[in-house]
Enzyme design. Structure first.
Site, PDB file in Angstrom:
ATOM      1  N   TYR A  49      23.896 -41.462   3.705  1.00 36.86           N
ATOM      2  CA  TYR A  49      23.081 -41.000   4.894  1.00 36.86           C
ATOM      3  C   TYR A  49      24.012 -40.863   6.235  1.00 36.86           C
ATOM      4  O   TYR A  49      23.608 -40.037   7.051  1.00 36.86           O
ATOM      5  CB  TYR A  49      21.739 -41.649   5.068  1.00 36.86           C
ATOM      6  CG  TYR A  49      21.062 -41.645   3.834  1.00 36.86           C
ATOM      7  CD1 TYR A  49      21.033 -41.196   2.785  1.00 36.86           C
ATOM      8  CD2 TYR A  49      19.751 -42.521   3.968  1.00 36.86           C
ATOM      9  CE1 TYR A  49      20.165 -41.147   1.980  1.00 36.86           C
ATOM     10  CE2 TYR A  49      18.958 -42.766   3.010  1.00 36.86           C
ATOM     11  CZ  TYR A  49      19.268 -42.100   1.815  1.00 36.86           C
ATOM     12  OH  TYR A  49      18.255 -42.073   0.762  1.00 36.86           O
ATOM     13  N   HIS A 107      23.388 -45.390  -6.028  1.00 33.25           N
ATOM     14  CA  HIS A 107      22.442 -44.331  -5.404  1.00 33.25           C
ATOM     15  C   HIS A 107      22.120 -43.290  -6.714  1.00 33.25           C
ATOM     16  O   HIS A 107      21.101 -42.807  -6.582  1.00 33.25           O
ATOM     17  CB  HIS A 107      23.383 -43.539  -4.428  1.00 33.25           C
ATOM     18  CG  HIS A 107      22.391 -42.641  -3.347  1.00 33.25           C
ATOM     19  ND1 HIS A 107      22.975 -42.700  -2.064  1.00 33.25           N
ATOM     20  CD2 HIS A 107      21.447 -42.282  -3.612  1.00 33.25           C
ATOM     21  CE1 HIS A 107      21.722 -42.107  -1.424  1.00 33.25           C
ATOM     22  NE2 HIS A 107      20.882 -41.701  -2.457  1.00 33.25           N
TER      23      HIS A 107
END
Length: 275
Positions: A49, A107
């Site tokens: 991010y 992830h």
């Protein structure tokens, strides 16, 4: 504030702020600070991010004691592997300005690369060393989870996946519940918001004098899932948290469950191989 107890005894808030696509710096810091002011105690970020610095600034500015917050971050696909995972966490901790994170997640499974078992074993070491309070995964299907259960020592605490009324993940929820793994919902109100226009959701919202998004978040909570709605809008951050003063009936829960159409907005885990 509702909390759940993970399989290793760690308490985790059932609702948190997600910061995917939130710009680093002021936008991330302000959103985190606002969420903490409203009452959120869980913040979910990730290395990819690229806003861990801003998240850390928001945490620091909040003035809340570190032990009263629950911070999640994730190892990105390009950093999968034993040594690279250890290094990736150190980098995340430095950006966040923290000594530890409460939850560290893989992830994506990236099954074609076949590195997730080594990655998870590195996370077990980080857990053992106290740099993370709990470990888990994102976007893992049943077969990926089963492999970790078979080949690793520490059971994943959480599996964070795309989940909303149009993608109910019922089979995965069942497997996770059976194995004491909490399902955590990303994109809980569905990217694009189509589910918020659904008549079933809108009628329930009208009955309770609530927003459609609040009904969907409440559905996640009563489904015993962890939920991390994302917003940078102060009023939306507030309303997403204002879901503890009403309760859906069993029939309403069933009617929302029946909206499932296996509709993903994100990639299927087996198709995600971007590093």
């Amino acid at each position: 504030m509702n909390t759940i107890t993970l399989n290793n005894g760690v308490e985790m808030p059932q609702i948190g702020l997600g910061v995917w696509q939130v710009e680093d710096g002021k936008e991330a810091a302000d959103a985190v600070q606002k969420a903490i002011e409203v009452g959120y105690r869980s913040i979910d970020t990730a290395a990819i991010y690229k806003n861990e610095v801003g998240v850390g600034e928001g945490i620091k500015a909040s003035g809340i004691a570190r032990e009263d917050l629950f911070v999640t971050t994730k190892v990105w696909n390009a950093d999968q592997g034993y040594d690279t995972t250890i290094k990736a966490l150190d980098e995340s901790l430095e950006k966040l300005g923290l000594d530890y994170v409460d939850l560290y997640l893989i992830h994506w499974p990236m099954p074609g690369k076949d590195r997730y078992v080594d990655t998870y074993k590195a996370m077990e070491k980080l857990y053992e060393d106290g740099k993370v309070k709990a470990i888990g995964v994102c976007n893992f299907e049943v077969d990926h989870l089963q492999r970790l259960l078979d080949e690793c020592t520490v059971k994943p605490a959480v599996n964070q996946v795309e989940c909303h009324p149009y993608l109910g993940q019922h089979e995965l929820k069942e497997f996770c519940a059976k194995n004491e793994i909490f399902l955590e919902s990303w994109s809980p109100i569905m990217q694009g918001g189509a589910v918020l226009e659904d008549d079933t959701i809108r009628n329930i919202a009208e009955k309770y004098g609530k927003e459609p998004a609040q009904v969907v978040i409440r559905w996640h909570i009563q489904s015993n899932s962890i939920v991390i709605p994302k917003s940078v809008t102060p009023s939306r951050i507030e309303s997403n948290f204002d879901v503890f003063d009403f309760e859906l009936t069993e029939d309403e829960m069933k009617s929302i469950n029946n909206l499932d159409r296996n509709e993903r907005k994100g990639p299927h885990p087996n198709d995600m191989d971007k590093e």
